[in-house]
Write a protein that holds these residues in place. Sequence first.
Motif, PDB file in Angstrom:
ATOM      1  N   HIS A  34       0.729  -1.136   0.199  1.00  0.00           N
ATOM      2  CA  HIS A  34      -0.084  -0.057   0.075  1.00  0.00           C
ATOM      3  C   HIS A  34       0.767   1.339  -0.101  1.00  0.00           C
ATOM      4  O   HIS A  34       1.686   1.392   0.691  1.00  0.00           O
ATOM      5  N   GLY A  35       0.620   2.210  -1.074  1.00  0.00           N
ATOM      6  CA  GLY A  35       1.371   3.390  -0.772  1.00  0.00           C
ATOM      7  C   GLY A  35       0.323   4.796  -0.399  1.00  0.00           C
ATOM      8  O   GLY A  35      -0.576   4.168   0.406  1.00  0.00           O
ATOM      9  N   GLY A  36       1.098   5.806  -0.614  1.00  0.00           N
ATOM     10  CA  GLY A  36       0.267   6.774   0.119  1.00  0.00           C
ATOM     11  C   GLY A  36       0.314   8.045  -0.867  1.00  0.00           C
ATOM     12  O   GLY A  36       0.330   9.115  -0.012  1.00  0.00           O
ATOM     13  N   LEU A  37       0.367   7.992  -1.832  1.00  0.00           N
ATOM     14  CA  LEU A  37       0.714   9.098  -2.904  1.00  0.00           C
ATOM     15  C   LEU A  37      -0.562  10.164  -2.804  1.00  0.00           C
ATOM     16  O   LEU A  37      -0.151  11.208  -2.866  1.00  0.00           O
ATOM     17  N   LYS A  38      -1.721   9.771  -2.537  1.00  0.00           N
ATOM     18  CA  LYS A  38      -2.835  10.692  -2.550  1.00  0.00           C
ATOM     19  C   LYS A  38      -3.453  10.655  -1.142  1.00  0.00           C
ATOM     20  O   LYS A  38      -3.895   9.599  -0.858  1.00  0.00           O
ATOM     21  N   ALA A  51       3.439  12.670   5.202  1.00  0.00           N
ATOM     22  CA  ALA A  51       1.939  12.517   4.910  1.00  0.00           C
ATOM     23  C   ALA A  51       1.845  11.286   3.814  1.00  0.00           C
ATOM     24  O   ALA A  51       0.861  10.954   4.346  1.00  0.00           O
ATOM     25  N   GLN A  52       2.516  10.980   3.097  1.00  0.00           N
ATOM     26  CA  GLN A  52       2.545   9.594   2.510  1.00  0.00           C
ATOM     27  C   GLN A  52       2.695   8.394   3.487  1.00  0.00           C
ATOM     28  O   GLN A  52       1.950   7.455   3.306  1.00  0.00           O
ATOM     29  N   CYS A  53       3.468   8.505   4.660  1.00  0.00           N
ATOM     30  CA  CYS A  53       3.670   7.381   5.279  1.00  0.00           C
ATOM     31  C   CYS A  53       2.543   7.171   6.133  1.00  0.00           C
ATOM     32  O   CYS A  53       2.237   6.201   6.323  1.00  0.00           O
ATOM     33  N   ARG A  54       1.851   8.354   6.679  1.00  0.00           N
ATOM     34  CA  ARG A  54       0.614   8.464   7.514  1.00  0.00           C
ATOM     35  C   ARG A  54      -0.363   7.674   6.432  1.00  0.00           C
ATOM     36  O   ARG A  54      -1.576   7.254   6.996  1.00  0.00           O
ATOM     37  N   GLN A  55      -0.361   8.510   5.060  1.00  0.00           N
ATOM     38  CA  GLN A  55      -1.577   7.784   4.254  1.00  0.00           C
ATOM     39  C   GLN A  55      -1.436   6.279   4.144  1.00  0.00           C
ATOM     40  O   GLN A  55      -2.542   5.654   3.693  1.00  0.00           O
ATOM     41  N   CYS A  56      -0.191   5.838   3.953  1.00  0.00           N
ATOM     42  CA  CYS A  56       0.070   4.199   4.013  1.00  0.00           C
ATOM     43  C   CYS A  56      -0.712   3.514   4.997  1.00  0.00           C
ATOM     44  O   CYS A  56      -1.473   2.516   4.508  1.00  0.00           O
ATOM     45  N   PHE A  57      -0.652   4.044   6.207  1.00  0.00           N
ATOM     46  CA  PHE A  57      -1.376   3.447   7.433  1.00  0.00           C
ATOM     47  C   PHE A  57      -2.717   3.065   7.283  1.00  0.00           C
ATOM     48  O   PHE A  57      -3.479   2.519   7.493  1.00  0.00           O
ATOM     49  N   VAL A 115       5.142   4.128  -9.635  1.00  0.00           N
ATOM     50  CA  VAL A 115       4.828   5.448  -9.611  1.00  0.00           C
ATOM     51  C   VAL A 115       5.932   6.306  -9.001  1.00  0.00           C
ATOM     52  O   VAL A 115       6.126   6.174  -7.890  1.00  0.00           O
ATOM     53  N   PRO A 116       6.634   6.745  -9.603  1.00  0.00           N
ATOM     54  CA  PRO A 116       8.001   7.737  -9.521  1.00  0.00           C
ATOM     55  C   PRO A 116       7.739   8.411  -8.321  1.00  0.00           C
ATOM     56  O   PRO A 116       8.597   8.540  -7.526  1.00  0.00           O
ATOM     57  N   GLU A 117       6.688   9.321  -7.866  1.00  0.00           N
ATOM     58  CA  GLU A 117       6.592  10.199  -6.813  1.00  0.00           C
ATOM     59  C   GLU A 117       6.395   9.469  -5.502  1.00  0.00           C
ATOM     60  O   GLU A 117       6.545  10.218  -4.215  1.00  0.00           O
ATOM     61  N   MET A 118       6.119   8.066  -5.631  1.00  0.00           N
ATOM     62  CA  MET A 118       6.018   7.458  -4.152  1.00  0.00           C
ATOM     63  C   MET A 118       7.331   7.350  -3.232  1.00  0.00           C
ATOM     64  O   MET A 118       8.318   7.305  -4.031  1.00  0.00           O
ATOM     65  N   LEU A 119       7.185   7.499  -2.311  1.00  0.00           N
ATOM     66  CA  LEU A 119       8.435   7.522  -1.369  1.00  0.00           C
ATOM     67  C   LEU A 119       8.582   6.417  -0.209  1.00  0.00           C
ATOM     68  O   LEU A 119       9.404   5.941   0.289  1.00  0.00           O
ATOM     69  N   ILE A 120       7.351   5.713  -0.099  1.00  0.00           N
ATOM     70  CA  ILE A 120       7.057   4.634   0.683  1.00  0.00           C
ATOM     71  C   ILE A 120       6.130   3.543   0.315  1.00  0.00           C
ATOM     72  O   ILE A 120       4.973   3.923  -0.167  1.00  0.00           O
ATOM     73  N   GLU A 121       6.067   2.429   0.530  1.00  0.00           N
ATOM     74  CA  GLU A 121       5.022   1.497   0.302  1.00  0.00           C
ATOM     75  C   GLU A 121       5.192   0.375   1.491  1.00  0.00           C
ATOM     76  O   GLU A 121       6.292   0.059   1.809  1.00  0.00           O
TER      77      GLU A 121
END
Length: 129
Positions: A34-38, A51-57, A115-121
Amino acid sequence: MARDFIKGDWQQGRAFSPAVVTTDTRKTIWLAGHGGLKSDDGTVLKGDFDAQCRQCFRNLEKTLAPAGGTLRDIVTMTVFLTDVRQTTRMTEIRTEIFGDDFPASAAITVTGFAVPEMLIEIQAVAVLD
């Protein structure tokens, strides 16, 4: 289901358990990455690791909900990061979420995602009572 969080010395400082023992397993959920790009409202979180890390969770929790699960049901996770320097920040955020009973975990640095903008999955396994 009983859970026994095996606590290591240095692992507590990195917000993970070396192992989580479960007994009387009734339901196991194998979560895809699971990513959190949006964000939930569709805002692109490009370049914002927190923000991406929190959105992943949040995304993991939304996937668990229909099966009756929550983040607290996760027993192991693999965290993929594009920047090893973000490992400590991910650990801090994970500590906020899990308190002292951490899932077993691995953190792996990768060169990039589809998706290159993703920083965490985050990929995980949850076990429900």
